[in-house]
Design an enzyme around this catalytic site. Structure first.
Site, short mmCIF file in Angstrom:
data_model
loop_
_atom_site.label_atom_id
_atom_site.label_comp_id
_atom_site.label_asym_id
_atom_site.label_seq_id
_atom_site.Cartn_x
_atom_site.Cartn_y
_atom_site.Cartn_z
N LYS A 1 68.43 178.93 68.40
CA LYS A 1 69.38 179.09 69.39
C LYS A 1 70.36 179.99 69.15
CE LYS A 1 72.76 176.28 67.64
NZ LYS A 1 74.11 176.84 67.30
N ASP B 1 72.66 169.72 68.73
CA ASP B 1 71.91 170.83 69.44
C ASP B 1 70.48 170.53 69.85
OD1 ASP B 1 74.14 172.46 68.88
OD2 ASP B 1 73.48 173.14 66.88
O1 C5P Z 1 75.19 166.31 65.65
P1 C5P Z 1 74.89 166.81 64.37
O2 C5P Z 1 74.44 165.83 63.32
O3 C5P Z 1 74.15 168.23 64.60
O4 C5P Z 1 76.32 167.31 63.88
C1 C5P Z 1 76.77 167.92 62.38
C2 C5P Z 1 78.00 167.64 62.33
O5 C5P Z 1 78.69 168.59 63.07
C3 C5P Z 1 78.75 166.26 62.71
O6 C5P Z 1 78.49 165.17 61.67
C4 C5P Z 1 80.08 166.74 62.99
O7 C5P Z 1 80.71 166.69 61.74
C5 C5P Z 1 79.97 168.08 63.52
N1 C5P Z 1 80.07 168.16 64.96
C6 C5P Z 1 81.12 167.99 65.69
N2 C5P Z 1 81.07 168.10 67.03
C7 C5P Z 1 80.05 168.49 67.57
C8 C5P Z 1 78.90 168.71 67.05
C9 C5P Z 1 78.73 168.54 65.62
O8 C5P Z 1 82.03 167.72 65.19
N3 C5P Z 1 79.83 168.57 68.88
#
Ligand code: C5P
Length: 406
Positions: free
Chosen positions: A122, A255
């Site tokens: 993406k 994502d």
């Molecule tokens: O959701 P995911 O595990 O992919 O996100 C990884 C990290 O990125 C989260 O632990 C967080 O620290 C950060 N994040 C965030 N806000 C989002 C997506 C991700 O702070 N909208």
């Protein structure tokens, strides 16, 4: 005189055309008896490339010219006592087209028990971070699209035993950043789906070939997770609808819902709110990947530390994007560039090499440069990779996040 349309209708005889379907109701001579020998020969009939052979048992076979495995030409294969063996990976087919043998496959694998998924990366064309939330995540507003290259390939096999998920990881982008166990997002996604559906006793082997760089900001792990959800759902015929899959996707990572939907969408919330939008496919970009990686949580922490900067640096959007977006922007860019100063140096070098502005992809470390004409991509990729000596990929927007094929 015939109209062009009628002429077309009467003269097209390939599969699926009206005349092709009519003509396939009749017998057609394809060769004389003595042409079918132990040495396979090419034939072409009604727009189809075929291969004709006689095996050791005297049975005459007429098959599609390409092996379904890797599309190698079967007329380069060898006849055996029974059937024709492809010269590439040795798959053997009988005169009815049944695959009798797959020497390179594990003993417990069968072709019909496999689903193959292409997982597309993406790209956040516009990424505004609206603020930190009480749960530690950040609210976003981002226009995201799927890109055709570089993509991962995930194969899901139903195996008799053991139950649960097994994972093998290979490809060019393997390394410490890509776990080959229960920490991999594809593993987590498959397991969640099987548990949700009460199917955790079934065995699934995932074979993942990585080409999307980890820590590049292109959502490679999320794309793999999306591919695992859709591939395992199809493989085990799991009764979880699209809404259920999207819910699981959000549990796996912010994502992942977009990667399941793919194409183009506005992404909101922490990523779980997806609003599809019409964006043309075929928009061209050059992606350059520096020799260091960034971690998404670290970039968010840096963004918090800087007091939540709103990026002022914008890149003109491709003209075909005009109704949806005029400028590309990424609020994580100032945070990433503060965290890793080599990024700025890399961006400057990339902009000098292309003569165009570049934007950080997601949390980085890859940068993208919009290219006005896809035909210019190969020469530009060549020139930039020679100059910067890093991996550079030419890519275009595609309409899906995952493509399934069995
Ligand atoms: O959701 P995911 O595990 O992919 O996100 C990884 C990290 O990125 C989260 O632990 C967080 O620290 C950060 N994040 C965030 N806000 C989002 C997506 C991700 O702070 N909208």
């Amino acid at each position: 005189m015939l109209s062009a349309e009628k002429n077309e209708r009467l003269t097209r005889v390939g599969r699926g055309t009206p005349m092709g379907e009519l003509l396939r109701r009749y017998w057609w001579p394809v060769a004389t008896h003595d042409m079918a020998t132990r040495v396979p020969v090419k034939r072409r009939l009604l727009g189809e490339d075929l291969v004709l052979y006689r095996d050791g048992s005297g049975t005459v076979g007429l098959l599609a010219e390409q092996c379904p495995h890797r599309r190698a030409a079967l007329w380069l294969g060898c006849t055996e006592e029974v059937g024709l063996r492809c010269g590439y990976h040795g798959w053997r087919f009988d005169a009815d087209g049944r695959c009798l043998e797959q020497p390179g496959e594990p003993a417990d694998s069968t072709f019909k028990d496999r689903v193959r998924a292409t997982a597309y990366p993406k790209l956040n064309l516009s990424l505004r971070v609206l603020g930190r939330r009480p749960d530690g995540y950040h609210d976003l507003e981002s226009l995201v699209i799927s890109l055709g290259q570089p993509h991962d390939v995930l194969e899901a096999y139903a195996v008799p035993a053991p139950g649960g998920v097994q994972l093998e990881v290979g490809g060019v982008e393997v390394g410490e950043d890509v776990p080959a166990d229960h920490r991999n997002l594809a593993f987590i996604a498959a397991e969640k789906l099987m548990v949700r559906a009460g199917r955790s006793g079934h065995g699934v082997r995932l074979v993942l070939r990585k080409h999307i760089p980890a820590g590049g900001g292109l959502g490679g792990g999320s794309a793999d997770a999306a591919a695992a959800l859709l591939a395992v759902r199809q493989l085990l015929d799991i009764d979880v609808d699209d809404a259920g899959v999207l819910e699981l996707a959000a549990e796996v990572g912010s994502d992942v819902p977009f990667c399941v939907r793919g194409g183009a969408a506005w992404m909101r919330g922490r990523g779980e709110i997806i609003e599809p939008v019409a964006v043309p496919t075929g928009l061209a970009f050059l992606v350059a990947i520096p020799p260091f990686r960034l971690s998404t949580p670290d970039v968010y922490k840096a963004w918090d530390k800087l007091g939540g900067p709103r990026s002022e640096r914008v890149v003109p959007a491709p003209r075909r994007l005009a109704p949806v977006l005029e400028e590309l922007v990424n609020d994580r860019e100032p945070a990433a560039e503060a965290l890793e100063p080599r990024l700025v140096e890399f961006r400057n070098a990339l902009e000098a090499a292309t003569g165009e502005p570049a934007l950080l992809a997601g949390s980085g470390s890859a940068y993208v440069v919009p290219v006005s004409d896809a035909r210019k991509l190969p020469a530009l990729v060549d020139a930039v990779s020679r100059r910067l000596r890093v991996p550079v990929v030419g890519t275009t927007s595609v309409s899906r996040g995952v493509r399934l094929a069995s």
